[in-house]
Design a protein around this motif. Structure first.
Motif, mmCIF file in Angstrom:
data_model
loop_
_atom_site.group_PDB
_atom_site.id
_atom_site.type_symbol
_atom_site.label_atom_id
_atom_site.label_comp_id
_atom_site.label_asym_id
_atom_site.label_seq_id
_atom_site.Cartn_x
_atom_site.Cartn_y
_atom_site.Cartn_z
ATOM 1 N N LEU A 139 0.831 -1.200 0.000
ATOM 2 C CA LEU A 139 0.000 0.000 0.000
ATOM 3 C C LEU A 139 0.870 1.256 0.000
ATOM 4 O O LEU A 139 0.686 2.161 -0.820
ATOM 5 C CB LEU A 139 -0.943 -0.001 1.198
ATOM 6 C CG LEU A 139 -1.892 1.201 1.310
ATOM 7 C CD1 LEU A 139 -2.772 1.317 0.072
ATOM 8 C CD2 LEU A 139 -2.745 1.096 2.577
ATOM 9 N N GLY A 140 1.824 1.307 0.921
ATOM 10 C CA GLY A 140 2.719 2.459 0.967
ATOM 11 C C GLY A 140 3.568 2.571 -0.282
ATOM 12 O O GLY A 140 3.812 3.674 -0.785
ATOM 13 N N THR A 141 4.004 1.420 -0.808
ATOM 14 C CA THR A 141 4.810 1.427 -2.030
ATOM 15 C C THR A 141 4.012 1.959 -3.205
ATOM 16 O O THR A 141 4.513 2.746 -4.020
ATOM 17 C CB THR A 141 5.321 0.013 -2.341
ATOM 18 O OG1 THR A 141 6.119 -0.458 -1.247
ATOM 19 C CG2 THR A 141 6.157 0.002 -3.608
ATOM 20 N N ALA A 142 2.737 1.548 -3.309
ATOM 21 C CA ALA A 142 1.884 2.034 -4.392
ATOM 22 C C ALA A 142 1.719 3.543 -4.311
ATOM 23 O O ALA A 142 1.775 4.249 -5.334
ATOM 24 C CB ALA A 142 0.521 1.350 -4.342
ATOM 25 N N MET A 143 1.522 4.079 -3.098
ATOM 26 C CA MET A 143 1.383 5.523 -2.939
ATOM 27 C C MET A 143 2.673 6.243 -3.296
ATOM 28 O O MET A 143 2.659 7.328 -3.892
ATOM 29 C CB MET A 143 0.980 5.859 -1.497
ATOM 30 C CG MET A 143 -0.426 5.427 -1.141
ATOM 31 S SD MET A 143 -1.677 6.250 -2.171
ATOM 32 C CE MET A 143 -3.161 5.417 -1.607
#
Length: 232
Positions: A139-143
């Motif tokens: 999730l953080g990587t996608a953001m």
């Protein structure tokens, strides 16, 4: 058959209403921005004695692109920092924070990973290799990726928009690298970043003392001010 189809449609709209409503609102507001932005841009063109743009031409212009992407990148930066920051950072009494004793990435058991994955857990959560490591930060990587892509789009569109203005003023254009060090680029970026960071800080502290009945972003109305990590 018609009754079952209508029921499925109602269930679909109910189960996805948060995404659908905000997605629809995004498109409406984006359309409004295009109309207002074109009007303002055409006013500046008229002052310079230049031909005005149609709505289609404005939608394809660097001016519209930079106005849109500079806001996108600040939003994705906000969520990227918030997602990773809340792994370690805490706010006593806020539902936006984890419980005070849970700072850090937590154990595999708490996160339902590896041997602790359940039957309904995502498949990669139960693995013990790179897939689990990637998925556990996805999730953080996608953001972060969306922030970088929108920042790149903003910088490219901003260079084109800046150079168009330079040419109208009979000034020499700048390179992409030159624009990245310009006051215009950082003014556009920082005025959005500061507002996003202020909004996160305000939400974290105001949710300690204020309530919104029925919202998962708020604690239950009767919850103690010191209750941390509790959602309504």
């Amino acid at each position: 058959m018609n009754g079952r189809k209508e029921t499925r449609e109602r269930i679909f709209w109910r189960d996805n209403s948060l995404t659908l409503v905000f997605g629809g609102a995004f498109l409406l507001v984006l359309g409004g921005q295009a109309v207002a932005g074109r009007a303002g841009f055409n006013e500046s063109l008229a002052v310079d004695g230049m031909q005005q743009l149609t709505i289609g031409e404005y939608l394809m212009s660097s001016d519209f692109a930079v106005d849109v992407t500079e806001n996108w990148q600040s939003e994705f930066l906000q969520f990227f920092l918030y997602i990773f920051g809340t792994v370690w950072l805490l706010q006593r009494g806020s539902p936006e924070s984890k419980e005070l004793h849970k700072a850090g990435p937590e154990s595999d058991q708490e996160q339902r990973m590896g041997d602790h994955a359940r039957a309904d857990s995502p498949r990669w959560a139960g693995t013990k290799d790179w897939r689990q490591r990637l998925y556990s930060r996805s999730l953080g990587t996608a953001m972060a990726v969306l922030f970088v892509l929108s920042w790149l789009a903003q910088s490219i569109a901003g260079t084109a928009a800046y150079n168009e203005q330079q040419l109208r003023e009979l000034m020499p254009p700048v390179s992409w690298g030159g624009y990245l060090t310009s006051a215009d680029f950082w003014d556009r970026s920082l005025q959005n970043w500061q507002s996003e960071l202020l909004a996160v800080a305000a939400m974290a502290i105001l949710s300690v003392y204020l309530r919104q009945r029925g919202s998962p972003e708020s604690k239950p109305v009767g919850a103690s001010h010191t209750a941390t990590g509790v959602e309504g």
